[in-house]
Motif scaffolding. Structure first.
Motif, PDB file in Angstrom:
ATOM      1  N   LEU A 103     -51.828  24.190  43.458  1.00  0.00           N
ATOM      2  CA  LEU A 103     -52.019  25.099  44.597  1.00  0.00           C
ATOM      3  C   LEU A 103     -53.472  25.104  45.032  1.00  0.00           C
ATOM      4  O   LEU A 103     -53.775  25.142  46.220  1.00  0.00           O
ATOM      5  N   ASP A 132     -50.190  24.937  50.053  1.00  0.00           N
ATOM      6  CA  ASP A 132     -48.749  25.214  50.042  1.00  0.00           C
ATOM      7  C   ASP A 132     -47.883  23.959  50.129  1.00  0.00           C
ATOM      8  O   ASP A 132     -46.662  24.049  50.199  1.00  0.00           O
ATOM      9  N   VAL A 187     -45.434  17.975  36.422  1.00  0.00           N
ATOM     10  CA  VAL A 187     -44.829  19.028  35.581  1.00  0.00           C
ATOM     11  C   VAL A 187     -43.950  18.378  34.506  1.00  0.00           C
ATOM     12  O   VAL A 187     -44.010  18.747  33.328  1.00  0.00           O
ATOM     13  N   ALA A 220     -44.660  26.435  27.317  1.00  0.00           N
ATOM     14  CA  ALA A 220     -44.168  26.310  28.691  1.00  0.00           C
ATOM     15  C   ALA A 220     -45.009  27.164  29.638  1.00  0.00           C
ATOM     16  O   ALA A 220     -45.360  26.730  30.742  1.00  0.00           O
ATOM     17  N   THR A 221     -45.359  28.354  29.200  1.00  0.00           N
ATOM     18  CA  THR A 221     -46.180  29.245  30.026  1.00  0.00           C
ATOM     19  C   THR A 221     -47.496  28.567  30.386  1.00  0.00           C
ATOM     20  O   THR A 221     -47.898  28.523  31.551  1.00  0.00           O
ATOM     21  N   ALA A 243     -51.227  31.712  35.515  1.00  0.00           N
ATOM     22  CA  ALA A 243     -51.481  30.873  36.701  1.00  0.00           C
ATOM     23  C   ALA A 243     -52.463  31.574  37.640  1.00  0.00           C
ATOM     24  O   ALA A 243     -53.380  30.935  38.185  1.00  0.00           O
ATOM     25  N   PHE A 289     -46.279  16.726  42.218  1.00  0.00           N
ATOM     26  CA  PHE A 289     -46.183  17.971  41.447  1.00  0.00           C
ATOM     27  C   PHE A 289     -45.012  17.901  40.470  1.00  0.00           C
ATOM     28  O   PHE A 289     -45.151  18.228  39.288  1.00  0.00           O
ATOM     29  N   LYS A 324     -46.121  33.605  32.849  1.00  0.00           N
ATOM     30  CA  LYS A 324     -46.587  32.403  33.539  1.00  0.00           C
ATOM     31  C   LYS A 324     -47.417  32.759  34.775  1.00  0.00           C
ATOM     32  O   LYS A 324     -48.471  32.178  35.028  1.00  0.00           O
ATOM     33  N   ALA A 364     -47.678  22.056  47.638  1.00  0.00           N
ATOM     34  CA  ALA A 364     -47.187  21.912  46.265  1.00  0.00           C
ATOM     35  C   ALA A 364     -45.846  22.623  46.124  1.00  0.00           C
ATOM     36  O   ALA A 364     -45.789  23.845  46.098  1.00  0.00           O
ATOM     37  N   THR A 365     -44.798  21.836  46.093  1.00  0.00           N
ATOM     38  CA  THR A 365     -43.463  22.417  45.876  1.00  0.00           C
ATOM     39  C   THR A 365     -42.725  21.567  44.841  1.00  0.00           C
ATOM     40  O   THR A 365     -43.120  20.427  44.579  1.00  0.00           O
ATOM     41  N   LEU A 366     -41.670  22.129  44.302  1.00  0.00           N
ATOM     42  CA  LEU A 366     -40.921  21.424  43.264  1.00  0.00           C
ATOM     43  C   LEU A 366     -39.710  20.736  43.881  1.00  0.00           C
ATOM     44  O   LEU A 366     -38.969  21.348  44.653  1.00  0.00           O
ATOM     45  N   HIS A 403     -46.990  25.155  32.561  1.00  0.00           N
ATOM     46  CA  HIS A 403     -46.568  25.427  33.942  1.00  0.00           C
ATOM     47  C   HIS A 403     -47.672  26.130  34.719  1.00  0.00           C
ATOM     48  O   HIS A 403     -47.899  25.835  35.900  1.00  0.00           O
ATOM     49  N   LEU A 434     -39.982  27.018  38.733  1.00  0.00           N
ATOM     50  CA  LEU A 434     -40.054  26.368  37.414  1.00  0.00           C
ATOM     51  C   LEU A 434     -39.246  27.127  36.360  1.00  0.00           C
ATOM     52  O   LEU A 434     -39.112  26.671  35.229  1.00  0.00           O
ATOM     53  N   PHE A 492     -56.010  30.120  38.730  1.00  0.00           N
ATOM     54  CA  PHE A 492     -56.235  29.897  40.165  1.00  0.00           C
ATOM     55  C   PHE A 492     -57.515  30.613  40.604  1.00  0.00           C
ATOM     56  O   PHE A 492     -58.350  30.038  41.307  1.00  0.00           O
ATOM     57  N   SER A 516     -40.228  30.855  31.294  1.00  0.00           N
ATOM     58  CA  SER A 516     -40.827  30.067  30.206  1.00  0.00           C
ATOM     59  C   SER A 516     -40.051  30.229  28.917  1.00  0.00           C
ATOM     60  O   SER A 516     -40.029  29.342  28.077  1.00  0.00           O
ATOM     61  N   GLU A 534     -47.274  31.246  47.408  1.00  0.00           N
ATOM     62  CA  GLU A 534     -46.686  30.017  46.871  1.00  0.00           C
ATOM     63  C   GLU A 534     -46.663  30.039  45.345  1.00  0.00           C
ATOM     64  O   GLU A 534     -45.834  29.392  44.731  1.00  0.00           O
ATOM     65  N   ILE A 556     -49.237  24.743  38.141  1.00  0.00           N
ATOM     66  CA  ILE A 556     -49.126  25.554  39.363  1.00  0.00           C
ATOM     67  C   ILE A 556     -50.519  25.849  39.929  1.00  0.00           C
ATOM     68  O   ILE A 556     -50.780  25.640  41.114  1.00  0.00           O
ATOM     69  N   ALA A 557     -51.411  26.330  39.062  1.00  0.00           N
ATOM     70  CA  ALA A 557     -52.743  26.747  39.539  1.00  0.00           C
ATOM     71  C   ALA A 557     -53.518  25.569  40.112  1.00  0.00           C
ATOM     72  O   ALA A 557     -54.104  25.669  41.194  1.00  0.00           O
ATOM     73  N   LEU A 574     -43.505  29.055  43.249  1.00  0.00           N
ATOM     74  CA  LEU A 574     -43.490  27.959  42.273  1.00  0.00           C
ATOM     75  C   LEU A 574     -43.138  28.470  40.875  1.00  0.00           C
ATOM     76  O   LEU A 574     -42.424  27.796  40.125  1.00  0.00           O
TER      77      LEU A 574
END
Lengths: 351, 475
Positions: A193, A198, A127, A181-182, A93, A123, A89, A200-202, A185, B466, A97, B469, B458, A189-190, B462
């Motif tokens: 962000l 920063d 997701v 999922a990879t 990402a 976010f 992942k 972006a948090t879960l 996600h 998450l 990014f 996977s 970050e 994430i990319a 992140l």
């Protein structure tokens, strides 16, 4: 060798200890409480009878359930070898990014005055929605493409459902789930962000996405069970109830390729595959033509490769599905099984 | 009462033992003369004044490189060259100099050690990260020439800050190279500078003792470093600041409590300063690890009592040298990582600005300064004992010969007359991507841990949030 064994045991233990997993003990416990309350309210059963109904040996120690357990334990070892060889992942990402900098010629930060909690909420929702809709589409494809149905069929040959049926999965499917999922996600994430920095948090509960935590804590494990819990017609257009998912496992042709959704029913509604639950369950579980003979290791691991190969021997079959002896072109791999099935099985009785 | 007295005496005794232990075991000083047949008067064999003189030359040269007025200035160039390549007497210490209560004991370079320069000790290999196959001294000569005609060290057209380029490169090409590729390498062989002979005729130290001391001197840490925190070391190098009282910095540095900072043993110089800078975040211990390994090695040499070292002893010494080399490389990699992040941040700011905006020039200067630090450190990394191979090549390609400037141009070559050749090519976005790749490369190949200014921190967080996977869950 010793460390391999310890790693393996650690992985098995993690399934029950990690709130990001469906069979986390907390979710199993909450599902038990919900099921017990359901039986008490609908049937006025006493606690011993509730326990007897929920932990029926015919369900939990059936040939089908034993097949689930075999897959569960062997797959952990298989994925120990396969997992690290799949693209990660973080790598995807990072690539995305970095690429965003090229596509937008620099860094773009938007909505810089928005509070952090708003971005965190966005976010987390994104997701959750991306996860759910891609699970729906992958699931739909697994049914519709014969080359993949051969593997997904392993999950559907379960004739009794327990919470561990969620792990009745062929390794080829596990690889597909992992890659899905990879990718999802990594995209989330990319992009978050890149555009929000920063902030972006879960939003998480016990380390799990708050929405998924809620879904799992509210009885997700009952979807693979014999507890016929419905949400009612209206809610079942939005959320998939345990009963709706049991319909998905039905052997009946009228239920074929219905209710692919994981959490939300919206995707099925939009995709024309929604089936709301009736008052009573009056169907058997499994795949037509494969009853009672699909729980040995050969059937669980090797036969899917043979069937998948047979489905791609002719390119047209792989795309459109095999021509049946009745000369009808089915829409999916599962339909092909139904059209070629033997005598129709008797509906199983409700517990 | 007797019991109370007993406890008091015991406490005092323990504290005295503690002080003695600090003095004997944790301070890089007062190791005895072990040389057989030494007839001089010196009581200690520790000596690294030549290295401290070179630190003073470096600090002074950096200061002078920022003195230009934008016009060719032969006088300034000559002065800079005297600090870089000259050995003339009477050179004043331009930096570090007394600052308020932070009193520096020495005023002239000769007060530390006479006849020293930097050019003679600069890495002679080809610097592949810059055009024209220049050697280390060639490159510094070139930059000194450019700095003498730059405006306070800046060339805002091409994107160069010469004080930073000169300083950071010297940290590798002189200090790091001399220590890890010389004194901690070939000088540890059985034949070179043996431990049963003086380093040179009449010296109070053996060959191996002095070689080890010289390497320690190049690291630039105070003798009492192990009693200081990274933050205190940092404050000493800064000689206090607006927020940190210079008196406190003096207190941290002045180990012998004479009210002055002796550059020979109490001051912090560039390599130790950057080790402390990385350690301030709490994720690394470069400063104490390097100083501790130097101390362990010096104790081993003292214990050898002037005898020739056995293979086992030299093996142990090489072990300490390896710890020093790896951690020193780590500090340079951490600094390169940090400034790649700074350059990235400056680019974010510049992207949203016009040349007419308030603060534009300041932001541009920061960008150019940070790029100079990035480039200088990335080149410094390549002057060690190890051949960084593909890592170095990739680093040089990513950083380039100059930063991409807001007009889209970048220095791509230097012509025969020493003029910069500029061209477009790498876009702003691509160059930002390069900075991210520099950070990823340093994590992957050199295992940086402190990771100041981590632009993808970050993303790690992140990704972990998450979860993995890998999933076999089926609906």
């Amino acid at each position: 060798m010793e460390s391999l064994l310890l790693d393996y045991l650690d992985r098995v233990g993690d399934m029950f200890a990690n709130p990001q997993k469906r069979v986390f003990v907390g979710y199993l416990a909450s599902s038990f409480v919900i099921a017990a309350a359901f039986f008490f309210l609908t049937r006025r059963l006493s606690f011993p009878f509730i326990c007897k109904a929920l932990f029926d040996k015919k369900v939990w120690w059936s040939a089908s359930a034993k097949g689930d357990y075999k897959l569960l334990l062997i797959n952990q070892a298989v994925m120990m070898g396969l997992g690290p060889r799949l693209i990660g992942k973080l790598a995807v990402a990072t690539l995305l990014f970095e690429s965003l900098h090229v596509w937008f010629d620099g860094r773009v930060l938007i909505w810089t005055d928005a509070p952090g909690w708003v971005i965190a909420f966005l976010f987390t929702v994104t997701v959750f929605l991306l996860d759910d809709v891609t699970k729906y589409w992958l699931h739909r494809i697994l049914h519709r493409w014969p080359v993949l149905w051969a593997f997904h069929k392993v999950h559907h040959t379960a004739e009794t459902l327990t919470p561990f049926t969620v792990l009745r999965t062929h390794p080829v499917e596990a690889v597909l789930f992992t890659l899905r999922a990879t990718l999802v996600h990594a995209v989330a994430i990319a992009t978050f962000l890149y555009f929000f920095g920063d902030r972006a948090t879960l939003i998480a509960v016990l380390g799990a996405n708050a929405f998924l935590f809620a879904f799992n804590a509210l009885g997700s494990n009952l979807r693979h069970s014999h507890v016929w819990l419905r949400y009612g017609r209206l809610v079942e257009h939005v959320l998939i109830s345990p009963a709706q998912h049991q319909i998905h496992h039905s052997i009946e042709s009228r239920h074929c390729d219905r209710n692919f959704g994981a959490v939300l029913a919206l995707w099925d509604w939009m995709g024309g595959s929604l089936e709301v639950a009736e008052r009573k369950r009056n169907f058997a579980l499994g795949v037509a033509g494969h009853r009672g003979n699909r729980n040995n290791l050969e059937s669980l691991y090797l036969v899917p490769f043979v069937e998948s190969y047979q489905s791609i021997k002719h390119p047209l079959r792989a795309i459109l599905g095999p021509l049946t002896r009745r000369g009808r072109m089915p829409e999916s791999g599962r339909q092909a099984d139904i059209l070629t099935m033997g005598p129709r099985p008797k509906p199983s009785s409700r517990p | 009462m007797r019991k109370f007295l007993s406890v008091g005496v015991s406490t005092l005794a323990i504290s005295m033992i503690g002080s003695a232990a600090l003095a004997d075991g944790q301070v890089y000083s007062n190791f005895p003369v072990t040389l057989k047949n030494y007839e001089g008067k010196k009581k200690t064999s520790v000596s690294y004044t030549g290295q401290i003189a070179r630190h003073a030359l470096h600090d002074s040269l950096k200061k002078l490189a920022g003195k230009g007025n934008g016009q060719p200035n032969p006088e300034l160039k000559a002065k800079m060259m005297s600090y870089f390549a000259g050995k003339d007497k009477g050179r004043a210490i331009v930096a570090p100099a007394t600052k308020g209560p932070f009193a520096v004991k020495q005023k002239g370079v000769d007060d530390i050690s006479g006849g020293k320069n930097l050019a003679g000790k600069t890495y002679k290999g080809t610097i592949t990260g810059m055009p024209n196959n220049m050697t280390g001294p060639d490159l510094l000569n070139f930059w000194i020439d450019k700095a003498s005609s730059a405006d306070k060290g800046y060339d805002l057209t091409n994107g160069y800050n010469y004080p930073q380029l000169i300083s950071k490169f010297i940290m590798g090409a002189v200090f790091y190279n001399q220590a890890v590729d010389g004194y901690l390498d070939e000088y540890l062989s059985a034949e070179k500078k043996p431990n049963d002979k003086p380093y040179k005729k009449g010296a109070a130290y053996t060959g191996k003792e002095h070689a080890w001391d010289e390497a320690f001197g190049y690291f630039g840490a105070p003798a009492h470093t192990l009693s200081l925190t990274p933050s205190q070391v940092y404050q000493i190098a800064k000689q206090g600041s607006k927020s940190k009282d210079p008196k406190d910095a003096l207190g941290f540095a002045d180990f012998n409590k004479d009210g002055m900072v002796d550059l020979k043993s109490e001051m912090v110089f560039a390599p130790a300063y950057y080790a402390a800078g990385a350690d301030k975040g709490g994720k690394t211990k470069y400063m104490h690890t390097i100083t501790g390994a130097f101390l362990d090695g010096r104790k081993l040499l003292a214990a050898a009592k002037g005898e020739k070292l056995s293979d086992a002893q030299r093996g142990q010494l090489r072990g300490y040298a390896s710890v020093i080399e790896n951690n020193w490389e780590g500090t340079l990699a951490e600094a390169t990582f940090k400034y790649a992040g700074s350059v990235y941040k400056d680019m974010v700011k510049l992207k949203g600005m016009k040349a007419t905006d308030d603060g534009y020039t300041k932001t541009l200067k920061n960008y150019v300064k940070h790029w100079g630090e990035l480039k200088g450190f990335s080149l410094a990394l390549q002057t060690g004992k190890k051949n960084l191979g593909g890592t170095a090549s990739t680093l040089n390609i990513l950083v380039g010969f100059g930063p991409v400037m807001p007009d889209g141009q970048q220095v791509v070559n230097i012509d025969g007359g020493g003029k910069y050749v500029r061209a477009g090519g790498v876009t702003w976005g691509n160059y930002m991507k390069n900075m991210l790749k520099v950070q990823n490369l340093l994590v992957k190949d050199l295992s940086v841990k402190a990771r100041a200014n981590d632009m993808t921190k970050e993303m790690d967080a992140l990704t972990k949030a998450l979860g993995e996977s890998e999933s076999a869950e089926n609906d």
